[in-house]
Design a protein around this motif. Structure first.
Motif: not given
Length: 108
Positions: A10, A17, A20
């Motif tokens: 994760h 994520w 990101w």
């Protein structure tokens, strides 16, 4: 050494994520805006300069071609001049010889 902090299912470098994805979207937007601004600046502010530089470049190419033709003609002309100069000197020698012979015939 424990690498679990680096990447898990994760996270990557302790960021999720979704974080990101946000970073990627922001960086992509920045790149797109900077690219668009660069193109706009080039078109709006440097467009006339680019046009003038293209014209100057074309004129320099034409001048260089003309100079090459002039150099070729000059070299060909120099060769002709040398041949004519040689011929002229030969004629001058013959005329001088004929004048000397005529002078000698009149005075002897």
């Amino acid at each position: 050494m424990n690498w679990n902090w680096l990447i898990t299912r994760h996270t990557l470098f302790s960021l999720g994520w979704d974080e990101w994805a946000s970073i990627f979207a922001i960086l992509t937007t920045i790149v797109i805006v900077v690219t668009w601004l660069a193109k706009k600046i080039k078109k709006d502010f440097l467009g006339e300069t680019n046009t003038q530089l293209k014209i100057l470049n074309h004129n320099m190419e034409v001048k260089n071609q003309h100079d090459a033709k002039v150099d070729k003609r000059l070299n060909e002309g120099h060769e002709k001049f040398m041949r004519h100069d040689f011929t002229l000197k030969d004629h001058e020698k013959r005329i001088k010889r004929l004048e000397d012979d005529e002078y000698d015939n009149k005075h002897h």
